[in-house]
Design an enzyme around this catalytic site. Structure first.
Site, short mmCIF file in Angstrom:
data_model
loop_
_atom_site.label_atom_id
_atom_site.label_comp_id
_atom_site.label_asym_id
_atom_site.label_seq_id
_atom_site.Cartn_x
_atom_site.Cartn_y
_atom_site.Cartn_z
N ARG A 232 0.78 -1.29 -0.11
CA ARG A 232 0.07 -0.16 0.00
C ARG A 232 0.74 1.18 0.06
O ARG A 232 2.02 1.39 0.55
CB ARG A 232 -0.99 0.18 1.26
N GLU A 261 -2.99 7.30 -4.97
CA GLU A 261 -3.16 6.74 -6.25
C GLU A 261 -4.68 6.74 -6.54
O GLU A 261 -5.19 6.57 -7.96
CB GLU A 261 -2.65 5.30 -6.20
N HIS A 293 -0.42 -0.39 -9.92
CA HIS A 293 -1.00 -1.40 -8.85
C HIS A 293 -1.73 -2.43 -9.73
O HIS A 293 -2.71 -2.77 -9.63
CB HIS A 293 -2.24 -0.54 -8.16
#
Ligand code: COI
Length: 328
Positions: A232, A261, A293
């Site tokens: 994360r 993000e 991601h």
């Protein structure tokens, strides 16, 4: 029984929804949009809502509850985006997804190798027909000490898969797993920071872990440390990371996740002006490998994410226990 899927991708998730609908006898509705107060009504008549990480604020949780939704089934392992206090207050149950840890673990190792061998820099220069060797020299992973912060499912799998490379592996976690003790040496946090050539993050985004990589912890790391994050964004203080790279203290970084993000990753922004200075600065560094991601993004993991939501709703409604349930 019915689930309302938010932010559902027709091109990869829909087929799994159809398969699970048959298997579990559970119906579903869906939208490609993230959940919001404006589109919450779509979940009317559904017992559960499902979403990928987005801001599931107290207001939104309340809006779903007010139209009869009882369960929040996350299509992700992480659930820190859900306001759990509000869910608890309203008696709503929350579940997360289970998918094989191999996809993220192997992607993590790919980022390690890409950083250590300067692969993005080498490939960029191939585009320009620069086949010279200067500034392309790498470091072999087999001679490195790798520090793994967090030995949950993904961290433990990274250690297992990494053990074939012959590197020394240090691990830190408050809970120590017997299964990896022969492959990695558990140390305290300070020792891991001091002795690792590369540090990879596999911790949950709890308040305690917020900015675990910061000026203070970076100062204790080796010169030229390589940092990998597929967990994360908020585990790393972005300003400290940028300063560390600019000073040369950090030799390279492989980042699949970034602070802030949301609203950027998973959108096509070709030709748009991006208002994200952190991203702009990180993108300008030749020794930073950025990906949006995507470590989780395999057929196996997407299937697991969708299936977990059906399994959760089925178990919740049947009054059966489920390992997907978040206990809070
Ligand atoms: C998770 O499962 O927690 C992830 O990070 C992947 C998610 C963005 C779909």
């Amino acid at each position: 029984m019915r689930i309302c899927f938010y932010a559902l991708r027709e091109y990869d998730e829909l087929a799994y929804c159809e398969k699970c609908k048959e298997e579990f006898g559970i119906d579903y509705v869906y939208t490609g949009y993230y959940p919001s107060l404006e589109n919450a009504a779509l979940a009317k008549g559904c017992e559960a809502v499902s979403m990928t990480p987005c801001d599931m604020s107290a207001e939104l949780v309340e809006a779903f509850h007010s139209i009869g939704v009882k369960y929040i089934t996350c299509r992700s392992v992480g659930y820190n985006h859900v306001n759990l206090e509000k869910a608890k207050e309203l008696g709503m149950r929350v579940s997360n997804a289970t998918y094989p840890p191999d996809g993220v673990a192997n992607y993590t190792i790919m980022l390690m190798l890409a950083c250590l061998r300067k692969l993005p820099h080498i490939l960029k220069r191939v585009e320009l027909q620069d086949f010279s060797l200067k500034d392309k020299i790498g470091k072999d992973i087999s001679s490195c000490t790798i520090g793994v912060l967090g030995t949950g499912k993904i961290g433990a799998t990274v250690i297992q898969h990494l053990s074939g490379f012959g590197c020394k592996i240090l691990a830190y976690d408050s809970y120590q797993k017997d299964s990896i003790k022969g492959l990695a040496e558990y140390t305290n946090f300070e020792t891991l920071l001091k002795e690792s050539d590369l540090i990879t993050l596999h911790m949950n985004a709890t308040n305690a872990n917020y900015h675990i990589v910061c000026n203070e912890s970076i100062a204790k790391m080796k010169e030229g440390i390589v940092i990998i994050n597929t967990a994360r964004g908020n585990l790393i203080d972005s300003d400290a990371l940028i300063q560390g790279i600019q000073s040369g203290k950090i030799g390279a970084a492989g980042l699949d996740v970034l602070e802030n993000e949301d609203g950027l990753y998973y959108y096509n922004r070709i030709g748009k002006v991006l208002v994200n200075e952190t991203l702009a600065i990180l993108r300008s560094f030749p020794n930073v490998v950025l990906s949006p991601h995507t470590a989780f993004y395999t057929e196996e993991d997407v299937a697991g994410m969708v299936q977990s939501c059906f399994e959760s709703l089925y178990a919740f409604e049947q009054g059966e226990p489920t390992t997907h349930e978040i206990k809070f």
